[in-house]
Design an enzyme around this catalytic site. Structure first.
Site, short mmCIF file in Angstrom:
data_model
loop_
_atom_site.label_atom_id
_atom_site.label_comp_id
_atom_site.label_asym_id
_atom_site.label_seq_id
_atom_site.Cartn_x
_atom_site.Cartn_y
_atom_site.Cartn_z
N HIS A 111 -8.37 -13.53 6.14
CA HIS A 111 -8.11 -13.68 7.58
C HIS A 111 -7.84 -12.31 8.19
CE1 HIS A 111 -7.02 -18.09 6.65
NE2 HIS A 111 -8.26 -17.99 7.07
N GLU B 193 -4.42 -10.64 9.06
CA GLU B 193 -3.39 -10.63 8.01
C GLU B 193 -3.45 -9.31 7.24
OE1 GLU B 193 -3.96 -14.47 6.09
OE2 GLU B 193 -3.85 -15.49 8.03
N HIS C 252 -2.28 -14.07 1.75
CA HIS C 252 -2.35 -14.34 3.19
C HIS C 252 -1.01 -13.95 3.82
CE1 HIS C 252 -6.01 -16.99 3.50
NE2 HIS C 252 -5.85 -16.91 2.19
N GLU D 205 1.56 -16.83 0.91
CA GLU D 205 1.70 -16.48 2.32
C GLU D 205 2.87 -15.50 2.39
OE1 GLU D 205 -0.10 -17.44 4.95
OE2 GLU D 205 -1.17 -19.23 4.27
O1 3K0 Z 1 -4.59 -23.10 0.90
C1 3K0 Z 1 -3.99 -23.10 1.99
O2 3K0 Z 1 -3.23 -23.99 2.38
C2 3K0 Z 1 -4.29 -21.94 2.90
C3 3K0 Z 1 -3.31 -21.73 4.01
C4 3K0 Z 1 -3.82 -20.73 5.02
C5 3K0 Z 1 -5.04 -21.33 5.73
O3 3K0 Z 1 -6.15 -20.92 5.39
O4 3K0 Z 1 -4.86 -22.20 6.58
N1 3K0 Z 1 -2.80 -20.40 5.98
S1 3K0 Z 1 -3.06 -19.17 7.05
O5 3K0 Z 1 -4.32 -19.37 7.68
O6 3K0 Z 1 -1.94 -19.19 8.00
N2 3K0 Z 1 -3.01 -17.80 6.29
ZN ZN Z 2 -4.58 -16.59 6.06
#
Ligand code: 3K0
Ligand code: ZN
Ligand code: CA
Length: 455
Positions: free
Chosen positions: A195, A198, A330, A403
């Site tokens: 992302h 990030e 992330h 995260e």
């Molecule tokens: O595997 C996951 O739950 C990824 C969580 C990730 C996403 O892709 O939604 N969270 S983020 O976008 O806030 N980094």
């Molecule tokens: Zn992310």
């Protein structure tokens, strides 16, 4: 098909309204752009989001309090950035926020992020703004990596495994004793920066590179790990998005890659919804190119996902995937997440009780070292096409998502560079534990004999 929030079709709104009401409370430039693609108003894909109604902001949405309610909200295509007991923080634009209000959600815009003054029109911004210059641009990261490779040629090697949409190199760094040989050692993969906004995750990858090279031969744990493991680090999965996010002199809050979409000026695919396992299966991504969580037109349609998928498959030797464990970094929320993201079930198809227990036990162990919260990914909200689900479901890699910092708060994607050292070193112990466990991950549940004999 998943309902979409844009388009003004009343049937869609009605469908979404029913979803919303099912929720408990809801009543209511360019750097060194190799292809010459100047990020900014003239970026490929045209429009850029110059329309104020299409600028991303963060919003607090009060109401959603369960995984199902958060999934219903996420199914509108916004990204969920923070999860609290009875509210979430999302990224959306004003148009999307307005639609959510129409659906009965209680939505409050949060103050915009601390950003630098926008550069004068036509200026090519080459660095992060003041307060953030300790972050590495793509060019700075490349330079630092090359310096490390030159300094530690016996234990660090660099491969270009492919190119991003705009033509930037995607790298895989290998760390091991006898690094030029493919030895029969357990392998571990670290990936970062799917992302764009990030940026702290690239710093995490660079921290690991620095730590694992400079401590080899002096720190006994690091030495033993490099002597007995092969470590792969992909420090930047989304270099185009990262460059675009900083290129105007003002953080753009960009999430996706920079691949144009056919038939629209909306740019980009959410890489972490594009992996070829249960792609688009489960209301965990969007089919609308304007959305934050757009899954792309087909599984692995993003070149960046293709490049890393191909690299991971290339580590199948003698019919066996050599990569045993992985972390994808992330930001933010300070979480240790494990699969499966496409289902709320902790076990079931694709996940035995022992596999789940192994994921959860190791996840909790790692979280105990960094103070993050450990949980199955779908405790947040359903995702489909995520890297972890692909690594696990397709390759049987014990794959986690971390995260990183902060746990919550204003400007969560953009902490100042003063936190980099602390917040990357904070994950040292968890990373070392994962590496030490990688020869038999099932050891954490005491079932080494059952699962790892005669490997
Ligand atoms: O595997 C996951 O739950 C990824 C969580 C990730 C996403 O892709 O939604 N969270 S983020 O976008 O806030 N980094
Ligand atoms: Zn992310
Ligand atoms: Ca080796």
């Amino acid at each position: 098909m998943r309902p979409r929030i844009r388009g003004g079709r009343s049937t869609v709104l009605a469908a979404l309204l029913s979803l919303a009401l099912a929720a408990p409370i809801t009543a209511a430039q360019a750097l060194d752009s190799p292809a010459g693609a100047a990020a900014g108003a003239t970026a490929p894909g045209g429009a850029d989001r110059t329309n104020p109604d299409r600028q991303p902001h963060q919003y607090e949405v009060t109401g959603p309090a369960t995984p199902a309610a958060r999934t219903a909200l996420a199914a509108t295509g916004v990204s969920i950035d923070e999860v609290h007991a009875r509210s979430v923080v999302i990224t959306a634009d004003r148009t999307q926020a307005g639609t959510l209000r129409q659906l009965g959600y209680q939505v409050r815009q949060l103050p915009d992020l601390p950003t630098a003054r926008p550069a004068a029109p036509g200026t090519r911004v080459k660095d992060f703004p003041a307060g953030y210059t300790g972050y590495h641009t793509y060019a700075e990261a490349t330079k630092e990596i090359d310096t490390l490779v030159a300094k530690y040629p016996a234990i660090l090697s660099k491969q270009v495994i492919g190119r991003s949409h705009e033509g930037r190199n995607i790298l895989a760094l290998k760390l091991s004793k006898n690094v030029t040989k493919d030895e029969n050692e357990p392998e571990v993969l670290f990936t970062a920066h799917q992302h764009a906004r990030e940026h702290l995750t690239v710093e995490m990858a660079l921290y690991l590179l620095g730590e694992l090279t400079s401590k080899y031969g002096s720190d006994p744990r690091v030495t033993k790990i490099l002597d007995s493991r092969e470590i792969w680090i992909v420090p930047d999965l989304n270099p185009d998005g990262g460059a675009y996010d900083i290129a105007s002199g003002r953080f753009r809050m960009w999430r996706k890659n920079r691949q144009p979409n056919a038939g629209t000026s909306e740019v980009g695919t959410d890489l972490n919804r594009n992996w070829a396992f249960k792609w688009g299966c489960c209301d965990g991504s969007s089919d609308d190119p304007a959305d934050e969580t757009y899954r792309g037109p087909s599984a692995a349609s993003a070149p960046e996902v293709q490049v890393v998928s191909k690299f991971v498959r290339s580590r199948v030797v003698g019919g066996k995937q050599q990569i045993k464990a992985a972390i994808d970094f992330h930001t933010y929320s300070e979480l240790v997440l494990w699969p499966q993201g496409f289902t709320h079930d902790p076990t079931g198809p694709g996940m035995t009780q022992d596999e789940h227990d192994t994921f959860a036990t190791l996840g909790k162990k790692m979280a105990a070292t960094n103070g993050y919260t450990p949980e199955q990914s779908s405790e947040l909200y359903i995702t489909d096409g995520s890297i972890d689900d692909w690594l696990w479901g397709d390759q049987k890699v014990f794959a986690y998502t971390f995260e990183m910092y902060p746990s919550s708060g204003h400007g969560g994607f953009y902490p100042k560079d003063s936190v980099i050292a602390k917040e990357t070193a904070r994950n040292r112990e968890a990373v070392l534990q994962l590496l030490e466990t990688a020869d038999c991950v099932y050891r954490v549940i005491g079932k080494e004999g059952q699962y790892c004999k005669g490997r």
